[in-house]
Design a protein around this motif. Structure first.
Motif, PDB file in Angstrom:
ATOM      1  N   LYS A   1       0.832  -1.196   0.000  1.00 31.63           N
ATOM      2  CA  LYS A   1       0.000   0.000   0.000  1.00 31.63           C
ATOM      3  C   LYS A   1       0.878   1.263   0.000  1.00 31.63           C
ATOM      4  O   LYS A   1       0.548   2.269  -0.614  1.00 31.63           O
ATOM      5  CB  LYS A   1      -0.897  -0.018   1.247  1.00 31.63           C
ATOM      6  N   GLN A   2       2.011   1.166   0.688  1.00 34.04           N
ATOM      7  CA  GLN A   2       2.890   2.350   0.787  1.00 34.04           C
ATOM      8  C   GLN A   2       3.970   2.347  -0.291  1.00 34.04           C
ATOM      9  O   GLN A   2       5.049   2.893  -0.093  1.00 34.04           O
ATOM     10  CB  GLN A   2       3.595   2.399   2.144  1.00 34.04           C
ATOM     11  N   GLU A   3       3.683   1.737  -1.434  1.00 35.57           N
ATOM     12  CA  GLU A   3       4.694   1.596  -2.487  1.00 35.57           C
ATOM     13  C   GLU A   3       5.397   2.925  -2.807  1.00 35.57           C
ATOM     14  O   GLU A   3       6.617   3.023  -2.833  1.00 35.57           O
ATOM     15  CB  GLU A   3       4.023   1.028  -3.751  1.00 35.57           C
ATOM     16  N   ARG A   4       4.588   3.953  -3.029  1.00 37.71           N
ATOM     17  CA  ARG A   4       5.158   5.251  -3.420  1.00 37.71           C
ATOM     18  C   ARG A   4       6.090   5.818  -2.357  1.00 37.71           C
ATOM     19  O   ARG A   4       7.194   6.275  -2.648  1.00 37.71           O
ATOM     20  CB  ARG A   4       4.039   6.241  -3.661  1.00 37.71           C
ATOM     21  N   GLU A   5       5.609   5.786  -1.110  1.00 40.38           N
ATOM     22  CA  GLU A   5       6.413   6.349  -0.013  1.00 40.38           C
ATOM     23  C   GLU A   5       7.730   5.587   0.134  1.00 40.38           C
ATOM     24  O   GLU A   5       8.772   6.192   0.350  1.00 40.38           O
ATOM     25  CB  GLU A   5       5.657   6.279   1.326  1.00 40.38           C
ATOM     26  N   MET A   6       7.657   4.267  -0.001  1.00 43.92           N
ATOM     27  CA  MET A   6       8.863   3.455   0.149  1.00 43.92           C
ATOM     28  C   MET A   6       9.899   3.866  -0.900  1.00 43.92           C
ATOM     29  O   MET A   6      11.079   4.069  -0.623  1.00 43.92           O
ATOM     30  CB  MET A   6       8.539   1.957  -0.024  1.00 43.92           C
ATOM     31  N   LYS A   7       9.435   3.984  -2.138  1.00 45.69           N
ATOM     32  CA  LYS A   7      10.351   4.336  -3.229  1.00 45.69           C
ATOM     33  C   LYS A   7      10.934   5.733  -3.008  1.00 45.69           C
ATOM     34  O   LYS A   7      12.128   5.967  -3.220  1.00 45.69           O
ATOM     35  CB  LYS A   7       9.614   4.250  -4.560  1.00 45.69           C
ATOM     36  N   GLN A   8      10.057   6.643  -2.538  1.00 46.77           N
ATOM     37  CA  GLN A   8      10.504   8.027  -2.329  1.00 46.77           C
ATOM     38  C   GLN A   8      11.594   8.111  -1.257  1.00 46.77           C
ATOM     39  O   GLN A   8      12.579   8.836  -1.413  1.00 46.77           O
ATOM     40  CB  GLN A   8       9.284   8.882  -1.922  1.00 46.77           C
ATOM     41  N   ILE A   9      11.407   7.348  -0.185  1.00 40.64           N
ATOM     42  CA  ILE A   9      12.408   7.365   0.901  1.00 40.64           C
ATOM     43  C   ILE A   9      13.780   6.956   0.350  1.00 40.64           C
ATOM     44  O   ILE A   9      14.793   7.618   0.579  1.00 40.64           O
ATOM     45  CB  ILE A   9      11.997   6.389   2.041  1.00 40.64           C
ATOM     46  N   VAL A  10      13.785   5.879  -0.420  1.00 42.03           N
ATOM     47  CA  VAL A  10      15.069   5.371  -0.923  1.00 42.03           C
ATOM     48  C   VAL A  10      15.636   6.323  -1.985  1.00 42.03           C
ATOM     49  O   VAL A  10      16.826   6.648  -1.993  1.00 42.03           O
ATOM     50  CB  VAL A  10      14.902   3.926  -1.458  1.00 42.03           C
ATOM     51  N   TYR A  11      14.760   6.804  -2.861  1.00 40.15           N
ATOM     52  CA  TYR A  11      15.197   7.733  -3.910  1.00 40.15           C
ATOM     53  C   TYR A  11      15.845   8.979  -3.278  1.00 40.15           C
ATOM     54  O   TYR A  11      16.944   9.394  -3.665  1.00 40.15           O
ATOM     55  CB  TYR A  11      13.997   8.111  -4.780  1.00 40.15           C
ATOM     56  N   ASN A  12      15.176   9.554  -2.290  1.00 38.92           N
ATOM     57  CA  ASN A  12      15.698  10.768  -1.646  1.00 38.92           C
ATOM     58  C   ASN A  12      17.075  10.526  -1.037  1.00 38.92           C
ATOM     59  O   ASN A  12      17.910  11.427  -1.012  1.00 38.92           O
ATOM     60  CB  ASN A  12      14.744  11.253  -0.552  1.00 38.92           C
ATOM     61  N   GLU A  13      17.298   9.344  -0.540  1.00 38.50           N
ATOM     62  CA  GLU A  13      18.601   9.029   0.056  1.00 38.50           C
ATOM     63  C   GLU A  13      19.666   8.862  -1.017  1.00 38.50           C
ATOM     64  O   GLU A  13      20.769   9.398  -0.911  1.00 38.50           O
ATOM     65  CB  GLU A  13      18.515   7.704   0.843  1.00 38.50           C
ATOM     66  N   VAL A  14      19.297   8.122  -2.090  1.00 35.08           N
ATOM     67  CA  VAL A  14      20.286   7.827  -3.144  1.00 35.08           C
ATOM     68  C   VAL A  14      20.768   9.114  -3.811  1.00 35.08           C
ATOM     69  O   VAL A  14      21.965   9.274  -4.085  1.00 35.08           O
ATOM     70  CB  VAL A  14      19.697   6.837  -4.187  1.00 35.08           C
ATOM     71  N   ILE A  15      19.846  10.045  -4.055  1.00 29.65           N
ATOM     72  CA  ILE A  15      20.262  11.262  -4.776  1.00 29.65           C
ATOM     73  C   ILE A  15      21.108  12.200  -3.906  1.00 29.65           C
ATOM     74  O   ILE A  15      21.603  13.214  -4.384  1.00 29.65           O
ATOM     75  CB  ILE A  15      19.066  12.020  -5.409  1.00 29.65           C
ATOM     76  N   LYS A  16      21.299  11.857  -2.641  1.00 29.85           N
ATOM     77  CA  LYS A  16      22.269  12.615  -1.836  1.00 29.85           C
ATOM     78  C   LYS A  16      23.693  12.272  -2.293  1.00 29.85           C
ATOM     79  O   LYS A  16      24.637  13.003  -2.040  1.00 29.85           O
ATOM     80  CB  LYS A  16      22.124  12.245  -0.357  1.00 29.85           C
ATOM     81  N   TYR A  17      23.821  11.117  -2.943  1.00 34.30           N
ATOM     82  CA  TYR A  17      25.156  10.638  -3.326  1.00 34.30           C
ATOM     83  C   TYR A  17      25.375  10.605  -4.840  1.00 34.30           C
ATOM     84  O   TYR A  17      26.504  10.588  -5.309  1.00 34.30           O
ATOM     85  CB  TYR A  17      25.373   9.213  -2.798  1.00 34.30           C
ATOM     86  N   LEU A  18      24.272  10.524  -5.592  1.00 37.15           N
ATOM     87  CA  LEU A  18      24.378  10.263  -7.031  1.00 37.15           C
ATOM     88  C   LEU A  18      23.516  11.251  -7.816  1.00 37.15           C
ATOM     89  O   LEU A  18      22.439  11.632  -7.360  1.00 37.15           O
ATOM     90  CB  LEU A  18      23.856   8.835  -7.278  1.00 37.15           C
ATOM     91  N   GLU A  19      23.987  11.632  -9.034  1.00 38.06           N
ATOM     92  CA  GLU A  19      23.176  12.534  -9.867  1.00 38.06           C
ATOM     93  C   GLU A  19      21.825  11.886 -10.174  1.00 38.06           C
ATOM     94  O   GLU A  19      21.753  10.677 -10.417  1.00 38.06           O
ATOM     95  CB  GLU A  19      23.866  12.816 -11.216  1.00 38.06           C
ATOM     96  N   LYS A  20      20.800  12.731 -10.257  1.00 36.49           N
ATOM     97  CA  LYS A  20      19.434  12.220 -10.463  1.00 36.49           C
ATOM     98  C   LYS A  20      19.299  11.442 -11.770  1.00 36.49           C
ATOM     99  O   LYS A  20      18.528  10.501 -11.856  1.00 36.49           O
ATOM    100  CB  LYS A  20      18.436  13.379 -10.479  1.00 36.49           C
ATOM    101  N   ASP A  21      20.040  11.880 -12.812  1.00 34.76           N
ATOM    102  CA  ASP A  21      19.844  11.195 -14.101  1.00 34.76           C
ATOM    103  C   ASP A  21      20.438   9.785 -14.119  1.00 34.76           C
ATOM    104  O   ASP A  21      20.299   9.058 -15.096  1.00 34.76           O
ATOM    105  CB  ASP A  21      20.378  12.036 -15.276  1.00 34.76           C
ATOM    106  N   LYS A  22      21.069   9.401 -13.032  1.00 33.59           N
ATOM    107  CA  LYS A  22      21.560   8.021 -12.949  1.00 33.59           C
ATOM    108  C   LYS A  22      20.621   7.124 -12.139  1.00 33.59           C
ATOM    109  O   LYS A  22      20.920   5.963 -11.886  1.00 33.59           O
ATOM    110  CB  LYS A  22      22.939   7.996 -12.280  1.00 33.59           C
ATOM    111  N   VAL A  23      19.539   7.710 -11.676  1.00 31.85           N
ATOM    112  CA  VAL A  23      18.659   6.943 -10.783  1.00 31.85           C
ATOM    113  C   VAL A  23      17.326   6.655 -11.488  1.00 31.85           C
ATOM    114  O   VAL A  23      16.644   7.582 -11.940  1.00 31.85           O
ATOM    115  CB  VAL A  23      18.406   7.714  -9.462  1.00 31.85           C
ATOM    116  N   TYR A  24      16.975   5.400 -11.598  1.00 29.95           N
ATOM    117  CA  TYR A  24      15.745   4.996 -12.302  1.00 29.95           C
ATOM    118  C   TYR A  24      14.706   4.487 -11.317  1.00 29.95           C
ATOM    119  O   TYR A  24      15.043   3.903 -10.314  1.00 29.95           O
ATOM    120  CB  TYR A  24      16.063   3.874 -13.298  1.00 29.95           C
TER     121      TYR A  24
END
Ligand code: SF4
Length: 338
Positions: free
Chosen positions: A315-338
């Motif tokens: 049910k929380q699919e979107r929130e889960m993805k957002q949490i991880v995405y927000n963390e990853v882009i602290k380290y990596l350019e956004k255009d490398k994250v799918y």
């Protein structure tokens, strides 16, 4: 269960545990057959006409067979390459395909979709890789393709037995129209570390927090062992793919996943990463029903799920993805994250 692939010894023990090898008569004498038989001298050999007679038998129990897998050596006769599924990330590649030279895997991920797909938990190795290469030759005659090789098994985990990853690397060196992805949870990069790996071969590691590995990825190497293998690949000059998939619902999810991302980038230099994909666990409703029948009370389905267009996810699919995405882009350019 102990992890099977963090050291040669454990893998060796696993391979030696095959009590039986079923061999299609037609491929007796094939060099890969002979190489595998030589590697497993203690297993009892049974000659068969067609692997389907064993693999597709009715009323098999996938879960029980996984605990004591048999090996089947066969010849693939058709369907060497399939169009990629809409449920899988294509990384913007137009012509997306996958291929499967090994069916089933020796890890025991709780969420593995193979358990609802195959009638048997035994492992089939199609020894005639040369016919796969011919099929790719044909397909790439007039276009570039993106070809995933390790969706229905873990090719690199089997490398010490088959040598298939090494042969695909060699093939890709001579076919610039194919971009190959080898996805793995193994810590077995060592098995191909001496090869000259061209840029059209992508090694992709599936990573999960150690808490998820412990609870949902039985038999698979620890996060630390996988990260060590990734470091080895990067040290060799490769740009690796990280597949943060499937994200699994777990208590204290936000803290667990934030710590996980931090622990990756504490040891992996961002410049060694080609790209990252993030995907929450999901599967078709029909598939989920089949798995639920096989595994009553599966932990994966213990959380509240939503079904959209026939596909089920948390049910929380979107929130889960957002949490991880927000963390990853602290380290990596956004255009490398799918
Ligand atoms: S590594 Fe992949 S193929 Fe193997 S059990 Fe886990 S999910 Fe299934």
């Amino acid at each position: 269960m102990k992890e099977k692939n963090c050291s040669g010894k454990l893998l060796e023990n696993y391979l030696n545990s095959f009590s039986h090898i079923y061999i299609e008569k037609e491929i007796l004498g094939h060099e890969v057959t002979e190489q595998i038989l030589k590697r497993l001298p203690k297993a009892q050999r049974v000659l068969i006409n067609n692997y389907r007679d064993i693999f597709n038998r009715p009323r098999q129990n996938y879960i029980i067979q996984k605990r004591s897998q048999k090996l089947i050596l066969a010849k693939k006769k058709f369907d060497f390459i399939y169009p990629g599924s809409g449920l899988c990330e294509n990384f913007g590649e137009e012509h997306f395909y996958y291929s499967s030279s090994i069916m089933n895997c020796f890890y025991e991920c709780e969420y593995c979709y193979l358990q609802g797909m195959y009638p048997s938990g035994n492992i089939v190795i199609f020894v005639n890789l040369e016919d796969y290469f011919s099929a790719v030759d044909e397909l790439t005659r007039d276009k570039k393709i993106y070809l995933c090789l390790s969706y229905e098994s873990d090719l690199l985990a089997f490398e010490n037995l088959t040598g298939f990853t090494g042969r695909w690397i060699h093939y890709a060196r001579n076919n610039a129209n194919v971009l190959v992805e080898i996805r793995t949870k193994s810590a077995n990069f060592n098995a191909v570390a001496d090869k000259e790996i061209p840029r059209n071969v992508i090694f992709a590691w599936t990573l999960s927090p150690q808490e998820v590995i412990q609870n949902y990825e039985a038999g698979a190497p620890s996060l630390e062992a996988r990260l060590n293998s990734i470091r080895q690949a990067i040290a060799k000059g490769l740009k690796v793919r990280l597949s943060l998939e499937p994200l699994i619902m777990i208590d204290d999810l936000e803290t667990v996943y934030k710590n996980f991302i931090h622990s990756i980038f504490a040891v992996i230099p961002p410049e060694g990463i080609r790209d990252v994909n993030i995907g929450v666990f999901r599967m078709s409703r029909e598939h989920m029903k089949r798995i639920s029948k096989l595994k009553k009370n599966s932990k994966v389905f213990a959380y509240e799920m939503n079904c959209v267009d026939g596909n089920v996810s948390y049910k929380q699919e979107r929130e889960m993805k957002q949490i991880v995405y927000n963390e990853v882009i602290k380290y990596l350019e956004k255009d490398k994250v799918y």
